[in-house]
Design a protein around this motif. Sequence first.
Motif, mmCIF file in Angstrom:
data_model
loop_
_atom_site.group_PDB
_atom_site.id
_atom_site.type_symbol
_atom_site.label_atom_id
_atom_site.label_comp_id
_atom_site.label_asym_id
_atom_site.label_seq_id
_atom_site.Cartn_x
_atom_site.Cartn_y
_atom_site.Cartn_z
ATOM 1 N N PRO A 6 19.390 5.464 -10.593
ATOM 2 C CA PRO A 6 18.102 4.898 -11.008
ATOM 3 C C PRO A 6 16.944 5.884 -11.005
ATOM 4 C CG PRO A 6 18.698 4.144 -8.810
ATOM 5 C CD PRO A 6 19.908 4.833 -9.372
ATOM 6 N N LEU A 7 17.098 7.032 -10.328
ATOM 7 C CA LEU A 7 16.027 8.033 -10.299
ATOM 8 C C LEU A 7 16.344 9.243 -11.167
ATOM 9 C CD1 LEU A 7 15.136 7.943 -6.487
ATOM 10 C CD2 LEU A 7 14.112 6.638 -8.359
ATOM 11 N N GLU A 8 17.325 9.106 -12.017
ATOM 12 C CA GLU A 8 17.712 10.213 -12.890
ATOM 13 C C GLU A 8 16.528 10.640 -13.764
ATOM 14 O OE1 GLU A 8 21.501 11.356 -15.746
ATOM 15 O OE2 GLU A 8 20.941 9.255 -15.484
ATOM 16 N N GLY A 9 16.345 11.949 -13.875
ATOM 17 C CA GLY A 9 15.263 12.484 -14.691
ATOM 18 C C GLY A 9 13.954 12.653 -13.955
ATOM 19 N N LEU A 10 13.897 12.272 -12.703
ATOM 20 C CA LEU A 10 12.661 12.363 -11.924
ATOM 21 C C LEU A 10 12.743 13.511 -10.918
ATOM 22 C CD1 LEU A 10 11.973 8.575 -11.200
ATOM 23 C CD2 LEU A 10 11.101 9.984 -13.083
ATOM 24 N N ARG A 35 16.026 15.023 -9.015
ATOM 25 C CA ARG A 35 15.953 16.435 -8.654
ATOM 26 C C ARG A 35 15.005 16.527 -7.463
ATOM 27 N NH1 ARG A 35 14.331 16.201 -13.709
ATOM 28 N NH2 ARG A 35 12.315 17.153 -13.305
ATOM 29 N N VAL A 36 15.363 17.326 -6.470
ATOM 30 C CA VAL A 36 14.594 17.346 -5.225
ATOM 31 C C VAL A 36 14.136 18.757 -4.885
ATOM 32 C CG1 VAL A 36 14.711 16.985 -2.718
ATOM 33 C CG2 VAL A 36 15.652 15.266 -4.269
ATOM 34 N N THR A 37 12.863 18.840 -4.486
ATOM 35 C CA THR A 37 12.333 20.058 -3.877
ATOM 36 C C THR A 37 12.022 19.761 -2.418
ATOM 37 O OG1 THR A 37 11.349 20.856 -5.938
ATOM 38 C CG2 THR A 37 10.468 21.758 -3.883
ATOM 39 N N LEU A 38 12.625 20.534 -1.539
ATOM 40 C CA LEU A 38 12.341 20.429 -0.107
ATOM 41 C C LEU A 38 11.208 21.376 0.244
ATOM 42 C CD1 LEU A 38 15.948 20.543 1.415
ATOM 43 C CD2 LEU A 38 14.609 18.515 0.817
ATOM 44 N N MET A 39 10.237 20.875 0.981
ATOM 45 C CA MET A 39 9.154 21.722 1.474
ATOM 46 C C MET A 39 9.112 21.681 2.994
ATOM 47 S SD MET A 39 5.916 21.263 -1.093
ATOM 48 C CE MET A 39 6.073 21.611 -2.852
ATOM 49 N N PRO A 87 7.224 18.688 -13.593
ATOM 50 C CA PRO A 87 6.150 17.964 -12.907
ATOM 51 C C PRO A 87 6.706 17.046 -11.815
ATOM 52 C CG PRO A 87 5.882 17.848 -15.283
ATOM 53 C CD PRO A 87 7.231 18.452 -15.047
ATOM 54 N N VAL A 88 5.913 16.853 -10.779
ATOM 55 C CA VAL A 88 6.350 16.027 -9.654
ATOM 56 C C VAL A 88 6.130 14.555 -9.997
ATOM 57 C CG1 VAL A 88 6.015 15.492 -7.218
ATOM 58 C CG2 VAL A 88 5.815 17.868 -8.022
ATOM 59 N N ASP A 89 7.209 13.779 -9.996
ATOM 60 C CA ASP A 89 7.140 12.344 -10.254
ATOM 61 C C ASP A 89 7.070 11.540 -8.964
ATOM 62 O OD1 ASP A 89 7.735 12.427 -13.248
ATOM 63 O OD2 ASP A 89 9.501 13.449 -12.425
ATOM 64 N N MET A 133 0.370 12.999 -12.475
ATOM 65 C CA MET A 133 0.925 11.646 -12.431
ATOM 66 C C MET A 133 0.095 10.682 -13.277
ATOM 67 S SD MET A 133 2.138 10.972 -8.493
ATOM 68 C CE MET A 133 3.593 11.746 -7.789
ATOM 69 N N THR A 134 -1.208 10.741 -13.097
ATOM 70 C CA THR A 134 -2.057 9.802 -13.833
ATOM 71 C C THR A 134 -2.081 10.142 -15.318
ATOM 72 O OG1 THR A 134 -4.015 11.120 -13.264
ATOM 73 C CG2 THR A 134 -3.486 9.259 -11.839
ATOM 74 N N GLU A 135 -1.967 11.408 -15.660
ATOM 75 C CA GLU A 135 -1.906 11.787 -17.074
ATOM 76 C C GLU A 135 -0.650 11.229 -17.726
ATOM 77 O OE1 GLU A 135 -1.728 15.815 -19.864
ATOM 78 O OE2 GLU A 135 -2.235 15.969 -17.730
#
Length: 262
Positions: A6-10, A35-39, A87-89, A133-135
């Motif tokens: 369900p989160l594919e593409g985000l 897709r995940v970025t760990l910080m 972009p971060v979703d 996000m808002t854009e």
Amino acid sequence: MSDKYPLEGLHAVVTGGGSGIGAAIAQALIADGARVTLMGRRIDKLKEQRDRLNVDGGPSVELQVCDVGDEASVRDAFAAAARAAGPVDLLINNAGQVETAPLGKTSLETWQRLLNVNLTGSFLCSREVLPAMTERRFGRIVNVASTAALKGYAYVAAYCAAKHGVLGLTRALALETARKGVTVNAVCPGYTETDIVADAIDTIVAKTGRTAEAARAELAAVNPQGRLIDPAEVAAAVTWLARRESASITGQAIAVAGGEVM
């Protein structure tokens, strides 16, 4: 997007993603196709976690060193994350820190440090992702707060103040973005099987002379179910809030605490 993923593409960013709740959230997001970025502040912990999460054929895991309380560090890390993975979703503000002391023995340095990590970090990271996000008129921000955002605990005044602040930030930002396709929510775990709770048990043992088993039981007893929370349970709540179909859920504080807070 598929029913299976369900989160594919985000693209999701998880702060404090090197261990504990953050690592469990990253694993759940990946399982749902994101897709995940760990910080985090320590690249060694982030690399160890990436090795656990990278699965053949699954989404890649990116890493960014980031001090969430430092404006320049946040700006640079999020810019790099967007270049690497888009972009971060989904933003999961999970980075946090707790120290215990009576208020009278809490230094101003400790007070400011805990507010900086737990509250200012959520502000800086949220501010960084909001314009895009808002854009795009889509985004999910989930703040990992605590039951300390909903009640008080003795000897952790700075932590409680910070987490109450996170909840206030959540509600204010939810109203600001309500018509912009962005939702902002908080999950509020009770005592959870993490390094923070392990440290709390060590502190109880050191200060009271009780056994580790007794200290653990004392923390578990706060939960009406008589147990500590599994990080995967927190992750399940986060991934539910992150989904596209959760668009009507915003400004909420969801306790994952076995009935401790009702």
